[in-house]
Scaffold this motif. Structure first.
Motif, PDB file in Angstrom:
ATOM      1  N   VAL A 192     -59.812 -10.428 126.717  1.00  0.00           N
ATOM      2  CA  VAL A 192     -59.791 -11.747 126.263  1.00  0.00           C
ATOM      3  C   VAL A 192     -58.463 -12.376 125.937  1.00  0.00           C
ATOM      4  CG1 VAL A 192     -60.594 -13.037 124.220  1.00  0.00           C
ATOM      5  CG2 VAL A 192     -61.920 -11.059 124.915  1.00  0.00           C
ATOM      6  N   ARG A 193     -58.094 -13.231 126.618  1.00  0.00           N
ATOM      7  CA  ARG A 193     -56.707 -13.687 126.733  1.00  0.00           C
ATOM      8  C   ARG A 193     -56.600 -14.710 125.854  1.00  0.00           C
ATOM      9  NH1 ARG A 193     -56.333 -14.860 133.092  1.00  0.00           N
ATOM     10  NH2 ARG A 193     -54.255 -15.937 132.144  1.00  0.00           N
ATOM     11  N   GLY A 194     -56.693 -14.786 124.445  1.00  0.00           N
ATOM     12  CA  GLY A 194     -56.270 -15.728 123.630  1.00  0.00           C
ATOM     13  C   GLY A 194     -57.459 -16.763 123.742  1.00  0.00           C
ATOM     14  N   SER A 195     -57.011 -17.843 122.961  1.00  0.00           N
ATOM     15  CA  SER A 195     -58.220 -18.947 122.852  1.00  0.00           C
ATOM     16  C   SER A 195     -57.891 -19.995 123.999  1.00  0.00           C
ATOM     17  CB  SER A 195     -57.946 -19.802 121.507  1.00  0.00           C
ATOM     18  OG  SER A 195     -56.902 -20.499 121.566  1.00  0.00           O
ATOM     19  N   LEU A 196     -59.023 -20.720 124.255  1.00  0.00           N
ATOM     20  CA  LEU A 196     -58.858 -21.828 125.373  1.00  0.00           C
ATOM     21  C   LEU A 196     -57.730 -22.693 125.052  1.00  0.00           C
ATOM     22  CD1 LEU A 196     -60.117 -23.056 127.779  1.00  0.00           C
ATOM     23  CD2 LEU A 196     -61.551 -24.359 126.385  1.00  0.00           C
ATOM     24  N   ARG A 197     -57.270 -23.116 123.825  1.00  0.00           N
ATOM     25  CA  ARG A 197     -56.340 -23.948 123.563  1.00  0.00           C
ATOM     26  C   ARG A 197     -55.037 -23.350 124.002  1.00  0.00           C
ATOM     27  NH1 ARG A 197     -57.448 -24.470 118.593  1.00  0.00           N
ATOM     28  NH2 ARG A 197     -58.600 -26.357 118.600  1.00  0.00           N
ATOM     29  N   GLU A 198     -54.862 -21.904 123.772  1.00  0.00           N
ATOM     30  CA  GLU A 198     -53.630 -21.230 124.103  1.00  0.00           C
ATOM     31  C   GLU A 198     -53.398 -21.154 125.782  1.00  0.00           C
ATOM     32  OE1 GLU A 198     -53.418 -18.060 120.296  1.00  0.00           O
ATOM     33  OE2 GLU A 198     -54.527 -17.721 122.058  1.00  0.00           O
ATOM     34  N   ALA A 256     -34.940 -13.517 135.433  1.00  0.00           N
ATOM     35  CA  ALA A 256     -34.962 -13.667 134.008  1.00  0.00           C
ATOM     36  C   ALA A 256     -35.524 -12.361 133.451  1.00  0.00           C
ATOM     37  CB  ALA A 256     -35.652 -15.117 133.307  1.00  0.00           C
ATOM     38  N   PRO A 257     -34.992 -12.125 132.362  1.00  0.00           N
ATOM     39  CA  PRO A 257     -35.768 -10.684 131.544  1.00  0.00           C
ATOM     40  C   PRO A 257     -37.218 -11.152 131.189  1.00  0.00           C
ATOM     41  CG  PRO A 257     -33.314 -11.224 130.841  1.00  0.00           C
ATOM     42  CD  PRO A 257     -33.762 -12.253 131.583  1.00  0.00           C
ATOM     43  N   ALA A 258     -37.785 -10.051 131.153  1.00  0.00           N
ATOM     44  CA  ALA A 258     -39.219 -10.535 130.489  1.00  0.00           C
ATOM     45  C   ALA A 258     -39.236 -10.613 128.988  1.00  0.00           C
ATOM     46  CB  ALA A 258     -40.283  -9.201 130.969  1.00  0.00           C
ATOM     47  N   VAL A 259     -40.186 -11.638 128.775  1.00  0.00           N
ATOM     48  CA  VAL A 259     -40.425 -11.730 127.348  1.00  0.00           C
ATOM     49  C   VAL A 259     -42.064 -11.685 127.093  1.00  0.00           C
ATOM     50  CG1 VAL A 259     -40.489 -13.683 125.552  1.00  0.00           C
ATOM     51  CG2 VAL A 259     -38.616 -13.519 127.333  1.00  0.00           C
ATOM     52  N   PRO A 260     -42.384 -10.763 125.993  1.00  0.00           N
ATOM     53  CA  PRO A 260     -43.792 -10.643 125.892  1.00  0.00           C
ATOM     54  C   PRO A 260     -44.361 -11.965 125.079  1.00  0.00           C
ATOM     55  CG  PRO A 260     -42.388  -9.376 124.073  1.00  0.00           C
ATOM     56  CD  PRO A 260     -41.438  -9.922 125.238  1.00  0.00           C
ATOM     57  N   GLY A 261     -45.678 -12.178 125.607  1.00  0.00           N
ATOM     58  CA  GLY A 261     -46.336 -13.385 124.630  1.00  0.00           C
ATOM     59  C   GLY A 261     -46.389 -14.392 125.665  1.00  0.00           C
ATOM     60  N   MET A 262     -47.437 -15.341 125.576  1.00  0.00           N
ATOM     61  CA  MET A 262     -47.308 -16.671 126.471  1.00  0.00           C
ATOM     62  C   MET A 262     -46.464 -17.751 126.042  1.00  0.00           C
ATOM     63  SD  MET A 262     -51.407 -17.107 127.510  1.00  0.00           S
ATOM     64  CE  MET A 262     -52.183 -17.246 125.871  1.00  0.00           C
ATOM     65  N   ARG A 263     -46.553 -17.741 124.623  1.00  0.00           N
ATOM     66  CA  ARG A 263     -45.548 -18.804 124.148  1.00  0.00           C
ATOM     67  C   ARG A 263     -44.228 -18.847 124.371  1.00  0.00           C
ATOM     68  NH1 ARG A 263     -44.571 -24.102 123.868  1.00  0.00           N
ATOM     69  NH2 ARG A 263     -43.582 -24.651 121.983  1.00  0.00           N
ATOM     70  N   ALA A 265     -42.732 -16.858 126.370  1.00  0.00           N
ATOM     71  CA  ALA A 265     -42.323 -16.637 127.925  1.00  0.00           C
ATOM     72  C   ALA A 265     -42.363 -18.177 128.317  1.00  0.00           C
ATOM     73  CB  ALA A 265     -43.401 -16.082 128.703  1.00  0.00           C
ATOM     74  N   ASP A 266     -43.385 -18.998 127.992  1.00  0.00           N
ATOM     75  CA  ASP A 266     -42.983 -20.264 128.480  1.00  0.00           C
ATOM     76  C   ASP A 266     -41.697 -21.193 127.928  1.00  0.00           C
ATOM     77  OD1 ASP A 266     -45.342 -19.941 129.891  1.00  0.00           O
ATOM     78  OD2 ASP A 266     -46.727 -21.220 128.207  1.00  0.00           O
ATOM     79  N   LEU A 267     -41.305 -20.607 126.565  1.00  0.00           N
ATOM     80  CA  LEU A 267     -40.131 -21.385 126.140  1.00  0.00           C
ATOM     81  C   LEU A 267     -38.956 -20.890 126.947  1.00  0.00           C
ATOM     82  CD1 LEU A 267     -41.042 -21.183 122.284  1.00  0.00           C
ATOM     83  CD2 LEU A 267     -40.745 -23.229 123.569  1.00  0.00           C
ATOM     84  N   ARG A 268     -38.858 -19.718 127.284  1.00  0.00           N
ATOM     85  CA  ARG A 268     -37.739 -19.011 128.124  1.00  0.00           C
ATOM     86  C   ARG A 268     -37.654 -19.779 129.448  1.00  0.00           C
ATOM     87  NH1 ARG A 268     -38.879 -14.186 130.814  1.00  0.00           N
ATOM     88  NH2 ARG A 268     -40.794 -15.410 131.282  1.00  0.00           N
ATOM     89  N   ASP A 269     -39.003 -19.989 129.968  1.00  0.00           N
ATOM     90  CA  ASP A 269     -38.809 -20.657 131.302  1.00  0.00           C
ATOM     91  C   ASP A 269     -38.397 -22.162 131.361  1.00  0.00           C
ATOM     92  OD1 ASP A 269     -39.800 -18.538 132.653  1.00  0.00           O
ATOM     93  OD2 ASP A 269     -41.831 -19.139 132.659  1.00  0.00           O
ATOM     94  N   ASP A 270     -38.890 -22.753 130.066  1.00  0.00           N
ATOM     95  CA  ASP A 270     -38.595 -24.198 129.952  1.00  0.00           C
ATOM     96  C   ASP A 270     -36.847 -24.194 129.792  1.00  0.00           C
ATOM     97  OD1 ASP A 270     -41.081 -25.221 129.882  1.00  0.00           O
ATOM     98  OD2 ASP A 270     -41.201 -25.128 127.827  1.00  0.00           O
TER      99      ASP A 270
END
Length: 496
Positions: A192-198, A256-263, A265-270
């Protein structure tokens, strides 16, 4: 409505040899509580503000879960009757296309309480919708044998006879991940990959303090790039420069070094993507030749960083440029589908159609993904096009100011046949086998025009003229850049 529906079986899992197999774990669900607990595992995420229908197929007098369909709950009750009819028909027809009409179905209504509401208030407010779903299903001879409302960590059954078996305040959902089904799903590799909102947040345009700066960069890039795209002599040069830039950013993300968690990781990419770089790529991807060549980064070591890049670009389509998100969202959906992540593929493609309902490439991919077609046929065509261009045409032109003129026309994923146009599934020999965790149930989704060719556009808040969309300043006869969608998709009948 088709932009947000899905009627699929449970996702596939790879075996040790890289193939796919059927998961045979059997879990019998006998109570409404067990059905309520099963929902996130059936979808792969926790639905929010959703109607979910799940088909049941009779096997030895036991209902086996089949396809499912999900749609956001319409805000206006007057829309509920038509939505109920279309959603039930869509699920039943989708099951029939796969060769098995359901005998019954389970309905879920998932919505959190609003201000001043309790979970019970939500349940009572949605009761007419539950009845409409049951009636629509019954007219098609596929009865809803259980209808549940899930709200505020509790659930209620709309089929309860009201004889004291269910508490008025609802029953607690219990702790996530502690049920027998949760253990079986974990063993089978289903997550289960979190909520639909996430899941959708990582593909949604910014609404932060960083958005105005990105919008300014898009305005500037639009005035520089759009006239070149609209000029046949300059369009190829834009494509080469943009693809070379995209490769550099893709490689930057990969390193780029890996970052755990979706949020996180996305902030890292931004943080690894500059506003000007994002603006250049967003505008260049409005040309479908550029977009189609970017779609070649679909497998191997290229796929993961490319998917992250397309997500990041979708988040940068801010303000009046939200429609431009259709291109990066479609690329994200394509790469996700190509790499086996059908959940993200469906959501990204549905969001692309939400940005631009006439975006034909997204509509074709969305249909193909929902029909269970094998993306390998598209991958083969893209590999052949890449090989046919040769190494010299897959790198940046030595002089960025000299337009690149390929000897052969570029591929067009919207007009070439890759199996996408077929409304019916392929023969059984070509269809991927879906891995299913067999679960038996014995119960019951103001523009303005800084990019006009002459650099003129309406001010914010003024009505925009035809052709004044940012980055879509006019319509070319060759079909490479259109003011109202992509590929002449307006009026097309393909429906994902």
């Amino acid at each position: 409505m088709p932009d947000e529906t899905e009627d699929r079986g449970l996702p596939m899992l790879p075996d040790a040899a890289g193939g796919q197999h059927e998961v045979t774990h059997q879990v019998t669900l006998r109570t409404p509580a067990e059905l309520a607990d099963a929902l996130p595992y059936l979808l792969g995420y926790r639905p929010e503000d959703s109607i979910v229908l799940v088909a049941l197929h009779d096997r030895e007098r036991r209902g086996r879960f089949g396809g499912r369909a999900r749609l956001g709950i319409p805000a206006h009750a007057e829309d509920w009757p038509s939505v109920s009819e279309q959603l039930t028909q869509g699920l039943i027809k989708g099951s029939e296309r796969r060769g098995a009409r359901p005998e019954s179905m389970v309905a879920y209504l998932c919505q959190e309480p609003g201000a001043g509401e309790s979970g019970r208030d939500v349940m009572e407010r949605l009761r007419p919708l539950a009845q409409l779903l049951r009636t629509a299903s019954g007219r098609l001879d596929v009865p809803v044998i259980e209808a549940l409302c899930i709200s505020d960590g509790r659930f209620w059954s709309y089929t309860c006879p009201g004889q004291g078996c269910c508490p008025p305040e609802g029953s607690s959902m219990g702790l996530p991940g502690t049920s027998v089904l949760a253990a079986a799903a974990t063993y089978a590799g289903l997550q289960v990959r979190g909520s639909l909102r996430e899941l959708t947040a990582r593909l949604t345009p910014w609404e932060t303090t960083a958005a105005p700066g990105q919008e300014v960069a898009l305005d500037t890039a639009s005035m520089a790039i759009v006239p070149r795209i609209l000029d046949d002599a300059g369009r190829a040069g834009v494509a080469e420069e943009a693809l070379a830039l995209a490769r550099r950013i893709r490689d930057r993300l990969a390193a780029a070094p890996a970052v755990p968690g979706m949020r996180p990781a996305d902030l890292r990419d931004d943080g690894l993507l500059e506003d000007e770089e994002a603006a250049t790529l967003i505008l260049a991807l409005q040309d479908r030749t550029t977009r189609d060549r970017a779609a070649e980064w679909m497998e191997g070591d290229e796929a993961g960083p490319a998917l992250r890049l397309w997500r990041a670009l979708a988040r940068r389509c801010v303000g009046p440029y939200r429609e431009h998100a259709a291109a990066p969202l479609t690329l994200a959906g394509w790469v996700a589908w190509s790499t086996g992540d059908e959940l993200e593929a469906r959501e990204a493609l549905a969001m692309a159609l939400g940005s631009d309902p006439d975006y034909l490439f997204a509509r074709l991919l969305h249909q193909a993904c929902n029909e269970g077609l094998d993306p390998e046929s598209i991958r083969r065509c893209l590999r052949a096009e890449q090989t046919g261009r040769g190494p010299a045409q897959n790198v940046q032109s030595p002089d960025p100011g000299v337009p690149h003129s390929p000897a052969d026309p570029e591929p067009d994923l919207e007009t070439e046949s890759h199996g996408l146009e077929a409304p019916t599934p392929p023969p059984a020999s070509r269809r991927r086998r879906r891995t299913r965790m067999s679960v038996s149930a014995s119960v019951r989704p103001p523009r303005r025009g800084p990019g006009a060719a002459g650099g003129q556009g309406s001010r914010p808040g003024q009505p925009s003229r035809v052709g004044d969309r940012p980055g879509r300043a006019g319509e070319k006869a060759d079909g490479h850049l259109h003011a109202s969608g992509d590929g002449g998709g307006r009026g097309a009948e393909e429906d994902g």
